[in-house]
Design a protein around this motif. Structure first.
Motif, PDB file in Angstrom:
ATOM      1  N   ILE A  23       0.846  -1.204   0.000  1.00 15.28           N
ATOM      2  CA  ILE A  23       0.000   0.000   0.000  1.00 15.28           C
ATOM      3  C   ILE A  23       0.882   1.254   0.000  1.00 15.28           C
ATOM      4  O   ILE A  23       0.645   2.202  -0.756  1.00 15.28           O
ATOM      5  CB  ILE A  23      -0.922  -0.012   1.251  1.00 15.28           C
ATOM      6  N   PHE A  24       1.917   1.251   0.837  1.00 17.81           N
ATOM      7  CA  PHE A  24       2.791   2.426   0.952  1.00 17.81           C
ATOM      8  C   PHE A  24       3.514   2.707  -0.367  1.00 17.81           C
ATOM      9  O   PHE A  24       3.705   3.873  -0.737  1.00 17.81           O
ATOM     10  CB  PHE A  24       3.798   2.205   2.094  1.00 17.81           C
ATOM     11  N   ALA A  25       3.884   1.652  -1.101  1.00 18.61           N
ATOM     12  CA  ALA A  25       4.573   1.853  -2.393  1.00 18.61           C
ATOM     13  C   ALA A  25       3.663   2.640  -3.343  1.00 18.61           C
ATOM     14  O   ALA A  25       4.122   3.541  -4.063  1.00 18.61           O
ATOM     15  CB  ALA A  25       4.953   0.505  -3.006  1.00 18.61           C
ATOM     16  N   LYS A  26       2.377   2.313  -3.334  1.00 17.62           N
ATOM     17  CA  LYS A  26       1.449   3.015  -4.242  1.00 17.62           C
ATOM     18  C   LYS A  26       1.190   4.448  -3.762  1.00 17.62           C
ATOM     19  O   LYS A  26       0.944   5.340  -4.568  1.00 17.62           O
ATOM     20  CB  LYS A  26       0.155   2.218  -4.357  1.00 17.62           C
ATOM     21  N   GLU A  27       1.297   4.656  -2.434  1.00 12.60           N
ATOM     22  CA  GLU A  27       1.123   6.034  -1.919  1.00 12.60           C
ATOM     23  C   GLU A  27       2.318   6.909  -2.293  1.00 12.60           C
ATOM     24  O   GLU A  27       2.143   8.065  -2.692  1.00 12.60           O
ATOM     25  CB  GLU A  27       0.973   5.998  -0.391  1.00 12.60           C
ATOM     26  N   VAL A  28       3.535   6.370  -2.162  1.00 10.78           N
ATOM     27  CA  VAL A  28       4.709   7.236  -2.338  1.00 10.78           C
ATOM     28  C   VAL A  28       4.951   7.638  -3.788  1.00 10.78           C
ATOM     29  O   VAL A  28       5.524   8.697  -4.034  1.00 10.78           O
ATOM     30  CB  VAL A  28       6.005   6.626  -1.745  1.00 10.78           C
ATOM     31  N   VAL A  29       4.500   6.820  -4.740  1.00  9.85           N
ATOM     32  CA  VAL A  29       4.778   7.188  -6.141  1.00  9.85           C
ATOM     33  C   VAL A  29       4.132   8.522  -6.515  1.00  9.85           C
ATOM     34  O   VAL A  29       4.591   9.204  -7.425  1.00  9.85           O
ATOM     35  CB  VAL A  29       4.384   6.086  -7.162  1.00  9.85           C
ATOM     36  N   GLU A  30       3.105   8.904  -5.753  1.00  6.83           N
ATOM     37  CA  GLU A  30       2.474  10.212  -5.993  1.00  6.83           C
ATOM     38  C   GLU A  30       3.470  11.360  -5.754  1.00  6.83           C
ATOM     39  O   GLU A  30       3.304  12.452  -6.278  1.00  6.83           O
ATOM     40  CB  GLU A  30       1.275  10.412  -5.047  1.00  6.83           C
ATOM     41  N   TYR A  31       4.473  11.115  -4.933  1.00  7.22           N
ATOM     42  CA  TYR A  31       5.474  12.139  -4.597  1.00  7.22           C
ATOM     43  C   TYR A  31       6.700  12.086  -5.502  1.00  7.22           C
ATOM     44  O   TYR A  31       7.528  12.993  -5.491  1.00  7.22           O
ATOM     45  CB  TYR A  31       5.959  11.955  -3.149  1.00  7.22           C
ATOM     46  N   PHE A  32       6.848  10.978  -6.251  1.00  7.29           N
ATOM     47  CA  PHE A  32       8.081  10.754  -7.022  1.00  7.29           C
ATOM     48  C   PHE A  32       8.193  11.714  -8.206  1.00  7.29           C
ATOM     49  O   PHE A  32       7.176  12.113  -8.787  1.00  7.29           O
ATOM     50  CB  PHE A  32       8.098   9.323  -7.594  1.00  7.29           C
ATOM     51  N   PRO A  33       9.456  12.022  -8.590  1.00  7.24           N
ATOM     52  CA  PRO A  33       9.637  12.687  -9.884  1.00  7.24           C
ATOM     53  C   PRO A  33       9.205  11.724 -10.998  1.00  7.24           C
ATOM     54  O   PRO A  33       9.055  10.524 -10.756  1.00  7.24           O
ATOM     55  CB  PRO A  33      11.152  12.947  -9.936  1.00  7.24           C
ATOM     56  N   LYS A  34       9.039  12.240 -12.206  1.00  8.17           N
ATOM     57  CA  LYS A  34       8.531  11.410 -13.317  1.00  8.17           C
ATOM     58  C   LYS A  34       9.455  10.239 -13.635  1.00  8.17           C
ATOM     59  O   LYS A  34       9.026   9.180 -14.074  1.00  8.17           O
ATOM     60  CB  LYS A  34       8.373  12.269 -14.582  1.00  8.17           C
ATOM     61  N   GLN A  35      10.767  10.459 -13.428  1.00 11.15           N
ATOM     62  CA  GLN A  35      11.737   9.387 -13.662  1.00 11.15           C
ATOM     63  C   GLN A  35      12.886   9.556 -12.685  1.00 11.15           C
ATOM     64  O   GLN A  35      12.998  10.600 -12.048  1.00 11.15           O
ATOM     65  CB  GLN A  35      12.237   9.425 -15.104  1.00 11.15           C
ATOM     66  N   GLY A  36      13.730   8.527 -12.590  1.00 10.73           N
ATOM     67  CA  GLY A  36      14.887   8.662 -11.709  1.00 10.73           C
ATOM     68  C   GLY A  36      15.406   7.337 -11.230  1.00 10.73           C
ATOM     69  O   GLY A  36      14.875   6.275 -11.555  1.00 10.73           O
ATOM     70  N   LYS A  37      16.473   7.452 -10.436  1.00  8.52           N
ATOM     71  CA  LYS A  37      17.162   6.268  -9.940  1.00  8.52           C
ATOM     72  C   LYS A  37      16.722   6.014  -8.497  1.00  8.52           C
ATOM     73  O   LYS A  37      16.791   6.923  -7.655  1.00  8.52           O
ATOM     74  CB  LYS A  37      18.672   6.526 -10.017  1.00  8.52           C
ATOM     75  N   LEU A  38      16.284   4.793  -8.230  1.00  6.70           N
ATOM     76  CA  LEU A  38      15.701   4.467  -6.926  1.00  6.70           C
ATOM     77  C   LEU A  38      16.491   3.343  -6.260  1.00  6.70           C
ATOM     78  O   LEU A  38      16.776   2.319  -6.896  1.00  6.70           O
ATOM     79  CB  LEU A  38      14.243   4.044  -7.122  1.00  6.70           C
ATOM     80  N   ASP A  88      14.650   3.486 -12.524  1.00 11.14           N
ATOM     81  CA  ASP A  88      15.884   2.706 -12.611  1.00 11.14           C
ATOM     82  C   ASP A  88      16.195   2.239 -11.179  1.00 11.14           C
ATOM     83  O   ASP A  88      16.617   3.036 -10.341  1.00 11.14           O
ATOM     84  CB  ASP A  88      16.967   3.643 -13.162  1.00 11.14           C
ATOM     85  N   VAL A  89      15.922   0.957 -10.896  1.00  9.48           N
ATOM     86  CA  VAL A  89      15.840   0.478  -9.517  1.00  9.48           C
ATOM     87  C   VAL A  89      16.999  -0.447  -9.144  1.00  9.48           C
ATOM     88  O   VAL A  89      17.356  -1.338  -9.908  1.00  9.48           O
ATOM     89  CB  VAL A  89      14.507  -0.295  -9.312  1.00  9.48           C
ATOM     90  N   ILE A  90      17.555  -0.223  -7.932  1.00 14.68           N
ATOM     91  CA  ILE A  90      18.459  -1.205  -7.329  1.00 14.68           C
ATOM     92  C   ILE A  90      17.788  -1.683  -6.039  1.00 14.68           C
ATOM     93  O   ILE A  90      17.529  -0.881  -5.132  1.00 14.68           O
ATOM     94  CB  ILE A  90      19.839  -0.599  -7.001  1.00 14.68           C
ATOM     95  N   ALA A  91      17.484  -2.987  -5.990  1.00 14.65           N
ATOM     96  CA  ALA A  91      16.874  -3.585  -4.793  1.00 14.65           C
ATOM     97  C   ALA A  91      17.976  -4.240  -3.974  1.00 14.65           C
ATOM     98  O   ALA A  91      18.772  -5.013  -4.504  1.00 14.65           O
ATOM     99  CB  ALA A  91      15.849  -4.633  -5.203  1.00 14.65           C
ATOM    100  N   THR A  92      18.021  -3.936  -2.659  1.00 12.29           N
ATOM    101  CA  THR A  92      19.082  -4.488  -1.811  1.00 12.29           C
ATOM    102  C   THR A  92      18.499  -5.107  -0.547  1.00 12.29           C
ATOM    103  O   THR A  92      17.459  -4.667  -0.041  1.00 12.29           O
ATOM    104  CB  THR A  92      20.078  -3.386  -1.391  1.00 12.29           C
ATOM    105  N   ASP A  93      19.201  -6.117  -0.037  1.00 14.34           N
ATOM    106  CA  ASP A  93      18.786  -6.772   1.206  1.00 14.34           C
ATOM    107  C   ASP A  93      19.967  -7.589   1.734  1.00 14.34           C
ATOM    108  O   ASP A  93      20.950  -7.805   1.025  1.00 14.34           O
ATOM    109  CB  ASP A  93      17.578  -7.684   0.949  1.00 14.34           C
ATOM    110  N   LEU A  94      19.818  -8.041   2.965  1.00  9.91           N
ATOM    111  CA  LEU A  94      20.806  -8.943   3.565  1.00  9.91           C
ATOM    112  C   LEU A  94      20.780 -10.313   2.889  1.00  9.91           C
ATOM    113  O   LEU A  94      21.752 -11.069   2.954  1.00  9.91           O
ATOM    114  CB  LEU A  94      20.432  -9.097   5.058  1.00  9.91           C
TER     115      LEU A  94
END
Ligand SMILES: C[S@@+](CC[C@H](N)C(=O)[O-])C[C@H]1O[C@@H](n2cnc3c(N)ncnc32)[C@H](O)[C@@H]1O
Length: 193
Positions: A25-40, A60-66
């Motif tokens: 749910i939060f992912a869909k809320e925050v995209v309203e604040y995002f610039p049109k494009q960018g590195k995440l 342009d996404v980099i997903a990171t985790d342990l």
């Protein structure tokens, strides 16, 4: 407690759930604040459902985790990215596991990693979470939970103290929701460099 083993099993259990196929749910809320494009940069991305969603929107996404399948980044260590390299740093219930000193350092490293006007968007479990009363206190707001992991719980007030003062807060409240935990008054934070 072997943390990698704990999280590997936890992520394997997430993978069997229907909700893991969808963005949070939060992912869909925050995209309203995002610039049109960018590195995440996503921190503690788990199975990566939110990163896949942001990627599907053209970021342009980099997903990171342990833990795999993400790029391996242990948040107990300094962030391995150059200063001013991301437009957005995002984490969904992923920045809970550190003592106060590392938490403050991590927020500061996130600030440095962002480009000017970049966004830091993150959701936290709250100090009002029922899990707190079942846990053993280690230091202020930091507990050993019944499952055997150390976890920090947050509030609007604690975040105002812990964040670098240079951040401009765009949203900070306890109206966050997540599908898997029900309505636990999660803390939503969106701030800008
Ligand atoms: C509650 S899960 C959230 C996962 C994902 N963001 C989601 O919402 O489905 C917490 C995540 O934090 C990760 N994590 C725990 N300690 C970490 C550390 N030291 N460095 C990086 N990630 C860590 C775990 O592997 C796990 O994926």
């Amino acid at each position: 407690m072997d943390l990698k083993d704990y999280w590997t099993k936890k992520l394997a259990s997430y993978s069997t759930q229907e909700w893991i196929k969808h963005p949070n749910i939060f992912a869909k809320e925050v995209v309203e604040y995002f610039p049109k494009q960018g590195k995440l940069l996503e921190l503690a991305s788990g199975v990566g459902q939110d990163s896949r969603y942001f990627s599907s929107l053209g970021y342009d996404v980099i997903a990171t985790d342990l833990i795999p399948p993400s790029q391996l980044v242990d948040l107990n260590q300094p962030l391995p990215f150059p200063d001013e390299s991301f437009d957005i740093v995002y984490s969904h219930l992923g920045l809970h596991y550190f003592p106060i000193k590392r938490t403050v350092q991590l927020f500061s490293e996130i600030y440095k990693t962002l480009r000017p006007n970049g966004l830091f968007c993150t959701l936290f479990n709250s100090l009002t979470d029922p899990e707190v009363s079942l846990s053993t206190r280690i230091e202020d707001d930091f507990y050993l939970t019944p499952v055997g992991i150390n976890k920090r719980f947050f509030s609007v007030d604690s975040l105002e103290l812990l964040l670098p003062k240079e951040f401009k807060i765009l949203l900070l409240d306890n109206n966050g929701k997540t599908i898997k935990d029900g309505d636990n008054k999660l803390i939503r934070l969106i701030c800008q460099k």
